[in-house]
Design an enzyme around this catalytic site. Structure first.
Site, PDB file in Angstrom:
ATOM      1  N   ARG A  51       1.374   9.896   3.605  1.00 15.47           N
ATOM      2  CA  ARG A  51       0.135  10.033   2.777  1.00 15.47           C
ATOM      3  C   ARG A  51      -0.857  11.270   2.874  1.00 15.47           C
ATOM      4  NH1 ARG A  51      -1.443   3.473   3.979  1.00 15.47           N
ATOM      5  NH2 ARG A  51      -0.977   2.919   1.762  1.00 15.47           N
ATOM      6  N   LYS A  83       1.122  -8.191   4.739  1.00 19.92           N
ATOM      7  CA  LYS A  83      -0.144  -8.587   4.359  1.00 19.92           C
ATOM      8  C   LYS A  83      -0.051  -9.598   3.339  1.00 19.92           C
ATOM      9  CE  LYS A  83      -2.396  -4.004   5.011  1.00 19.92           C
ATOM     10  NZ  LYS A  83      -2.667  -2.738   4.266  1.00 19.92           N
ATOM     11  N   GLY A 124       2.101   1.835   1.942  1.00 18.88           N
ATOM     12  CA  GLY A 124       2.159   2.886   3.367  1.00 18.88           C
ATOM     13  C   GLY A 124       3.258   2.567   4.408  1.00 18.88           C
ATOM     14  N   GLY A 162      -0.816  -2.753  -1.491  1.00 21.59           N
ATOM     15  CA  GLY A 162      -1.611  -3.570  -2.247  1.00 21.59           C
ATOM     16  C   GLY A 162      -2.167  -3.065  -3.618  1.00 21.59           C
TER      17      GLY A 162
END
Ligand SMILES: Nc1ncnc2c1ncn2[C@@H]1O[C@H](COP(=O)(O)OP(=O)(O)OP(=O)(O)O)[C@@H](O)[C@H]1O
Ligand SMILES: O=C(O)[C@H](O)COP(=O)(O)O
Length: 403
Positions: A37, A202, A360, A384
């Site tokens: 990232r 998640k 990620g 997401g």
């Protein structure tokens, strides 16, 4: 949406340019285990600095509770950014306080400062517009121009993502432009079969996307923490596995709707279980057991897909023309639970399909497990965020960058 190219053409020399990045990298203590990232946003920062801007970089890391917490400091990410840029990067030990003000005031043209974790301030993630706005006002005082380039966080209605660009002239960075360009293709004319692989942890964030995927995908493979809510919806017990109990009725409905629409749902047939979560620090052997997915013992937790499922998922990916994958198949950070994620990554490498890996941890998993990034069509920095983009939702961080 104004692009960074237009901004550069207008001239940024001497201007304080606030870059909202997503430097939410995986850490082992203070060691970054995957810097993807940071590398992804580097071109935007480098180009602005080259053009003489005074670059102020800000990001969140993890989910601290609105107050400083050293475990979530951005200091390691700032140091890594400095290494990648080959220049000194000033690190402010707060976000809008004395340290940040001094760091920004001390910047000369072409220099870069990184602020401490935005989420050390309750205003960043507040649901209250006024509280978020007040924090955005304080951030705005640190800059003349805003560049949005934290693609992984554009689905968050947070102060630095949504409220701040409304207060400053703004543009989208190179990373956001690339990410949106690729994902847009998946919402338009997608080559079929279109196979989606969903996993990760998640679960509550990501179950909603299935509603939309039922209209788009030909086949959906479920793994990771996501799988247990599906197994439960099929009437199986899942022991102490990750479970989103309140979503079970919705998942049951997804399964029924998929059947009616001819969308194939593929769930694990076997899983690796253990009575305890593995130690990710020592990586001590976890000695998991393989059990059938409909026979998870009450005191056991499912932590990866099993060997039969690995073969099944590889076969379900073999004929795909397009694949979108978000979320590891298991707790890949521990070698005993990495095989499921490896198998899916290998299946994508072996397949001629256009593959997009989003997230990620998913992107980090692919690199940490030794796969060549170039073997995939696109590795997205947003999990997401990319799912919500594909869902056709208005993403606060993209909407805020519109003129
Ligand atoms: N069965 C499981 N039980 C618990 N955790 C799991 C399981 N399978 C995978 N995980 C964990 O899921 C985490 C990644 O999930 P996550 O949903 O954050 O994906 P991501 O690719 O990082 O997407 P995003 O960018 O949205 O965060 C990993 O840390 C992994 O250990
Ligand atoms: O890892 C991510 O998906 C992004 O950095 C956003 O993080 P969040 O889910 O904690 O908002």
């Amino acid at each position: 949406m104004k692009t960074i190219d237009q901004l550069l053409a207008d001239g940024v020399a001497g201007k304080r340019v606030f870059v909202r990045a997503d430097l939410n990298v995986p850490l082992d203590g203070t060691t970054i285990t995957d810097d993807g990232r940071i590398r992804a946003v580097q071109p935007t920062i480098a180009k602005l600095a080259e053009a003489g801007a005074r670059v102020v970089v800000a990001s969140h890391l993890g989910r601290p509770k609105g107050a400083p917490d050293p475990a979530f400091s951005l200091a390691p990410a700032a140091a890594r950014l400095g290494e990648l840029l080959g220049t000194h990067v000033e690190f402010a030990t707060d976000t809008v306080g004395e340290s940040a003000t001094a760091a920004v005031a001390g910047l000369e043209d072409g220099q870069v400062a990184v602020l401490e974790n935005l989420r050390f301030n309750a205003g960043e993630t507040s649901k209250d517009d006024a509280e978020r706005g007040a924090f955005a006002d304080r951030l705005a005082a640190l800059a003349d121009v805003y560049v949005g380039d934290g693609f992984g966080a554009v689905h968050r209605k947070h102060a630095s993502v949504f409220d701040l660009p409304a207060r400053l002239p703004h543009a989208a960075g190179f990373l956001i432009a690339t990410e949106v360009g690729v994902l847009k293709k998946l919402t338009e004319d997608v080559s079929r079969p279109y196979v989606v692989v969903l996993g990760g942890a998640k679960v509550s964030d990501k179950l909603g996307v299935i509603d939309h995927l039922l209209e788009k995908a030909d086949r959906i493979l479920i793994g990771g923490g996501m799988a247990y809510t599906f197994l439960k919806a099929q009437g199986h017990e899942v022991g102490i596995s990750l479970l989103q109990e309140d979503q079970v009725p919705a998942v049951r409905e997804y399964l029924e709707r998929a059947k009616a629409k001819g969308v194939e749902f593929v769930l694990p047939v076997d899983v690796l279980v253990s009575s305890e979560f593995p130690d990710l620090k020592t990586k001590a052997p976890a000695n998991p057991a393989v059990v059938a997915a409909d026979a998870i013992p009450a005191d056991q937790e499912g932590l990866d897909i099993g060997p039969e499922t690995r073969l099944l998922y590889a076969s379900k990916l073999a004929d795909a023309a397009t694949v979108f994958w978000n979320g590891p198949m298991g707790v890949f950070e521990h070698p005993d639970y990495a095989e499921g994620t490896k198998a899916v990554a290998q299946a994508l490498v072996d397949s001629p399909a256009f593959s997009v890996v989003g997230g990620g941890d998913s992107a980090a998993a692919v690199r940490i497990l030794g796969f060549d990034e170039k073997a995939f069509g696109h590795i997205s920095t947003g999990g997401g965020a990319s799912l919500e983009y594909l869902e056709g939702k208005t993403l606060p961080g993209l909407a805020a960058l519109e003129d």
